[in-house]
Scaffold this motif. Structure first.
Motif, PDB file in Angstrom:
ATOM      1  N   VAL A 104       0.863  -1.177   0.000  1.00 59.75           N
ATOM      2  CA  VAL A 104       0.000   0.000   0.000  1.00 59.75           C
ATOM      3  C   VAL A 104       0.902   1.230   0.000  1.00 59.75           C
ATOM      4  CG1 VAL A 104      -1.711   1.330   1.316  1.00 59.75           C
ATOM      5  CG2 VAL A 104      -1.868  -1.169   1.264  1.00 59.75           C
ATOM      6  N   PRO A 105       0.685   2.172  -0.913  1.00 62.82           N
ATOM      7  CA  PRO A 105      -0.506   2.406  -1.742  1.00 62.82           C
ATOM      8  C   PRO A 105      -0.573   1.565  -3.014  1.00 62.82           C
ATOM      9  CG  PRO A 105       1.079   4.169  -2.062  1.00 62.82           C
ATOM     10  CD  PRO A 105       1.628   3.322  -0.962  1.00 62.82           C
ATOM     11  N   TYR A 106       0.441   0.788  -3.331  1.00 66.67           N
ATOM     12  CA  TYR A 106       0.412  -0.125  -4.480  1.00 66.67           C
ATOM     13  C   TYR A 106       1.511  -1.165  -4.233  1.00 66.67           C
ATOM     14  CZ  TYR A 106       3.940   3.385  -5.655  1.00 66.67           C
ATOM     15  OH  TYR A 106       4.998   4.259  -5.584  1.00 66.67           O
ATOM     16  N   TYR A 107       1.496  -2.211  -5.034  1.00 67.98           N
ATOM     17  CA  TYR A 107       2.487  -3.278  -4.842  1.00 67.98           C
ATOM     18  C   TYR A 107       3.789  -2.927  -5.549  1.00 67.98           C
ATOM     19  CZ  TYR A 107       4.790  -7.785  -4.638  1.00 67.98           C
ATOM     20  OH  TYR A 107       5.688  -8.782  -4.390  1.00 67.98           O
ATOM     21  N   GLN A 108       4.905  -3.105  -4.844  1.00 64.27           N
ATOM     22  CA  GLN A 108       6.228  -2.914  -5.432  1.00 64.27           C
ATOM     23  C   GLN A 108       7.235  -3.773  -4.692  1.00 64.27           C
ATOM     24  OE1 GLN A 108       7.538  -0.237  -8.003  1.00 64.27           O
ATOM     25  NE2 GLN A 108       8.733  -2.120  -8.008  1.00 64.27           N
ATOM     26  N   ALA A 109       7.811  -4.762  -5.375  1.00 63.90           N
ATOM     27  CA  ALA A 109       8.900  -5.534  -4.769  1.00 63.90           C
ATOM     28  C   ALA A 109      10.098  -4.613  -4.549  1.00 63.90           C
ATOM     29  CB  ALA A 109       9.287  -6.699  -5.669  1.00 63.90           C
ATOM     30  N   MET A 110      10.806  -4.824  -3.449  1.00 65.66           N
ATOM     31  CA  MET A 110      11.869  -3.900  -3.067  1.00 65.66           C
ATOM     32  C   MET A 110      13.204  -4.612  -2.910  1.00 65.66           C
ATOM     33  SD  MET A 110      10.091  -1.094  -0.653  1.00 65.66           S
ATOM     34  CE  MET A 110       9.099   0.161  -1.511  1.00 65.66           C
ATOM     35  N   ILE A 111      14.276  -3.844  -3.132  1.00 64.69           N
ATOM     36  CA  ILE A 111      15.645  -4.361  -3.049  1.00 64.69           C
ATOM     37  C   ILE A 111      16.141  -4.174  -1.624  1.00 64.69           C
ATOM     38  CG2 ILE A 111      18.006  -4.115  -3.881  1.00 64.69           C
ATOM     39  CD1 ILE A 111      16.835  -2.929  -6.467  1.00 64.69           C
ATOM     40  N   ALA A 112      16.359  -5.283  -0.925  1.00 58.27           N
ATOM     41  CA  ALA A 112      16.792  -5.203   0.474  1.00 58.27           C
ATOM     42  C   ALA A 112      17.329  -6.558   0.902  1.00 58.27           C
ATOM     43  CB  ALA A 112      15.633  -4.789   1.378  1.00 58.27           C
ATOM     44  N   ILE A 113      18.034  -6.559   2.027  1.00 59.33           N
ATOM     45  CA  ILE A 113      18.575  -7.794   2.588  1.00 59.33           C
ATOM     46  C   ILE A 113      18.632  -7.640   4.102  1.00 59.33           C
ATOM     47  CG2 ILE A 113      21.018  -7.130   2.530  1.00 59.33           C
ATOM     48  CD1 ILE A 113      21.560 -10.032   1.482  1.00 59.33           C
ATOM     49  N   PRO A 114      18.491  -8.729   4.858  1.00 52.08           N
ATOM     50  CA  PRO A 114      18.602  -8.595   6.320  1.00 52.08           C
ATOM     51  C   PRO A 114      19.963  -8.042   6.730  1.00 52.08           C
ATOM     52  CG  PRO A 114      17.625 -10.702   5.755  1.00 52.08           C
ATOM     53  CD  PRO A 114      18.103 -10.095   4.466  1.00 52.08           C
ATOM     54  N   LYS A 115      19.950  -7.192   7.727  1.00 54.66           N
ATOM     55  CA  LYS A 115      21.200  -6.703   8.300  1.00 54.66           C
ATOM     56  C   LYS A 115      21.900  -7.849   9.001  1.00 54.66           C
ATOM     57  CE  LYS A 115      22.900  -3.027  11.358  1.00 54.66           C
ATOM     58  NZ  LYS A 115      22.479  -1.862  12.183  1.00 54.66           N
ATOM     59  N   ALA A 116      23.216  -7.936   8.842  1.00 52.86           N
ATOM     60  CA  ALA A 116      23.976  -9.060   9.385  1.00 52.86           C
ATOM     61  C   ALA A 116      23.799  -9.193  10.890  1.00 52.86           C
ATOM     62  CB  ALA A 116      25.457  -8.889   9.062  1.00 52.86           C
ATOM     63  N   TRP A 117      23.666 -10.439  11.333  1.00 50.35           N
ATOM     64  CA  TRP A 117      23.536 -10.797  12.742  1.00 50.35           C
ATOM     65  C   TRP A 117      22.286 -10.200  13.392  1.00 50.35           C
ATOM     66  CZ3 TRP A 117      28.689 -10.201  10.981  1.00 50.35           C
ATOM     67  CH2 TRP A 117      29.428 -11.384  11.010  1.00 50.35           C
TER      68      TRP A 117
END
Length: 506
Positions: A104-117
């Motif tokens: 919301v407000p619309y669908y968008q896949a995002m570029i991210a990764i879990p922070k280490a540890w």
């Protein structure tokens, strides 16, 4: 008589220098032939990146790299091959799942990764996003009671702007010439913090800890953050390895992060769905290095050692190609070239592939202390050590060498680099460079050297980023580097005397 004796001493000194600096062109021909015509450096790099993948210290990926590199040493005929513990590192960490999208407000896949540890979310979450503006500890109070189950965006000044300069570049002749003029700290070492900047840094760190403690107490579902980057690239932080207040957290491309911030600041509702699965690996908390030898051929000198090395560990948003599969692959190729070409090596040549570099140069520092020092004093191995060569400035071609203030070696390297002037490697500077494993050797008075390399896109695109991948590697440059380093190692191994040292008090 005194004048005659002095002249005789100077003559013998110059004669010894000439013997040590004399270039062995026959051996260099063999090294060039093997290194340029039969190179395996890109296949080594492919195994470390595409096949094995990220190699965070303590991870399953780095364990695979230990196993593979040590087997390659054995296949090439190296001896005394060891995957050697250097001390306790602490729990390792793995990512098993990584997904986030704005819904919301619309669908968008995002570029991210879990922070280490950081821990995972435990399940898929769907949550409202809140942007918190915290400039002091007093600001924390206004958010209490309002954040449970929310996804929190932390304040940032990071912008992603259009770039009008090329990411990749090579040093100009003028820049290289400038390196020889002023003996200053260069490369990755960075500058010195002023007292006021250090105070600001501590204040920000304290505020961050207070904020994360409050967010954990509030029961937020996840924290999102961003660092520098742009055009789909984001650069990771140093993680949360020693942070007891760590929450599920992801580091994002700034364009996607800033879009949500703008939406929230304009009063739009933002929601995301996300799921991260991470694991802490506690069955083996030790750190390891991978070492192996080509034993010297001279009965008198083979107990003396020349070393090459690079750090094998990496960050994990990409596959650690330029930082530092490049250096590891080149140093492995150096050992393969020296072994396969059959050049004479009077001294023993040893390779060390280090872990824990990204968390504090742990692997090499502990190796040096465990091997060359006893009760914080130099031991026999320290006395029998000649020189250490390190590669950890990305994929770019070697253009010369930093001498770390060891002026007595300048004449040696000026001669030894002559066969490589035609491929652009000729700059010899007494300046220092920092930030990586040669410092472990230099710190205890052992000659340790790092190379001047073309930057390419190391600082602008690949260093600790999600785009540090195989495609960032320059094949021609890595071949050159392996040949140059193999030649320097051969020359060092065959000197009449060990490499000159800087004075050092213990």
């Amino acid at each position: 008589m005194r004048i005659s004796a002095l002249l005789g001493f100077l003559f013998l000194g110059l004669q010894a220098l000439a013997q040590n600096t004399q270039v062995d062109y026959e051996s260099i021909y063999k090294i060039k032939d093997e290194g340029f015509n039969n190179s395996q450096v890109m296949d080594i790099a492919w195994n470390l990146t595409d096949r094995i993948g990220p190699r965070l210290t303590g991870s399953e990926g780095l364990k695979k790299a230990y196993d593979w590199t040590s087997q390659m040493y054995k296949d090439w005929g190296l001896t005394n091959v060891k995957v050697e513990a250097w001390g306790d590192f602490g729990p390792g960490w793995e990512v098993d799942k990584n997904y986030i999208a704005m819904t919301v407000p619309y669908y968008q896949a995002m570029i991210a990764i879990p922070k280490a540890w950081t821990p995972g979310t435990g399940k898929e979450i769907t949550a409202e996003v809140v942007y918190v503006e915290i400039n002091s500890e007093e600001d924390l109070a206004k958010y209490k009671g309002n954040l449970k189950g929310k996804v929190v965006l932390m304040p940032t000044t990071t912008e992603a702007v259009n770039g009008y300069d090329a990411d990749a570049r090579r040093y100009t002749d003028e820049e290289l010439e400038g390196m020889t003029k002023v003996a200053v700290r260069g490369g990755r070492g960075g500058g010195n913090f002023s007292a006021s900047r250090m105070s600001d840094f501590r204040r920000a760190s304290n505020l961050r800890r207070a904020a994360y403690t409050m967010l954990k107490e509030e029961g937020v579902a996840m924290v999102l953050n961003t660092n520098r980057g742009g055009q789909g690239t984001f650069f990771t932080s140093n993680g949360a390895r020693n942070d007891d207040s760590a929450l599920p957290e992801m580091e994002m491309a700034p364009e996607h992060y800033n879009r949500m911030v703008r939406l929230l600041q304009k009063g739009e509702k933002v929601m995301v769905e996300a799921e991260t699965k991470t694991r802490f690996l506690k069955s083996d908390t030790k750190g390891y290095n991978v070492v192996g030898d080509i034993v010297g051929s001279d009965a008198r000198l083979k107990n003396e050692v020349v070393m090459v090395g690079a750090h094998l560990d990496s960050w994990f948003a990409g596959t650690g190609a330029t930082d530092n599969a490049a250096g590891s692959a080149v140093m492995m190729e150096v050992m393969r070239i020296l072994k396969t070409s059959g050049v004479k090596l009077k001294r023993t040549v040893r390779i060390g592939l280090w872990s824990g570099e990204e968390q504090g140069i742990f692997g090499s520092r502990n190796y040096v202390q465990n091997t060359f020092m006893t009760d914080k004093k130099p031991n026999a191995a320290h006395q029998n050590f000649s020189a250490y060569y390190n590669m950890d400035n990305g994929t770019g071609a070697i253009r010369g060498i930093y001498l770390q203030g060891n002026e007595a070696t300048k004449g040696l390297f000026e001669e030894w680099f002559k066969p490589f002037h035609e491929i652009g490697a000729s700059t010899i500077t007494t300046s220092n460079t920092g930030g990586t494993d040669h410092l472990a050797f230099d710190g205890v008075g052992l000659p340790g050297f790092q190379f001047i390399q073309d930057p390419i896109a190391y600082n602008t695109r690949t260093h600790h980023s999600n785009m540090d991948i195989y495609e960032a590697l320059e094949e021609v440059d890595l071949k050159k580097n392996a040949v140059i380093i193999a030649a320097l190692v051969m020359q060092t191994a065959n000197m009449d005397a060990k490499m000159p040292r800087k004075p050092k008090d213990f």
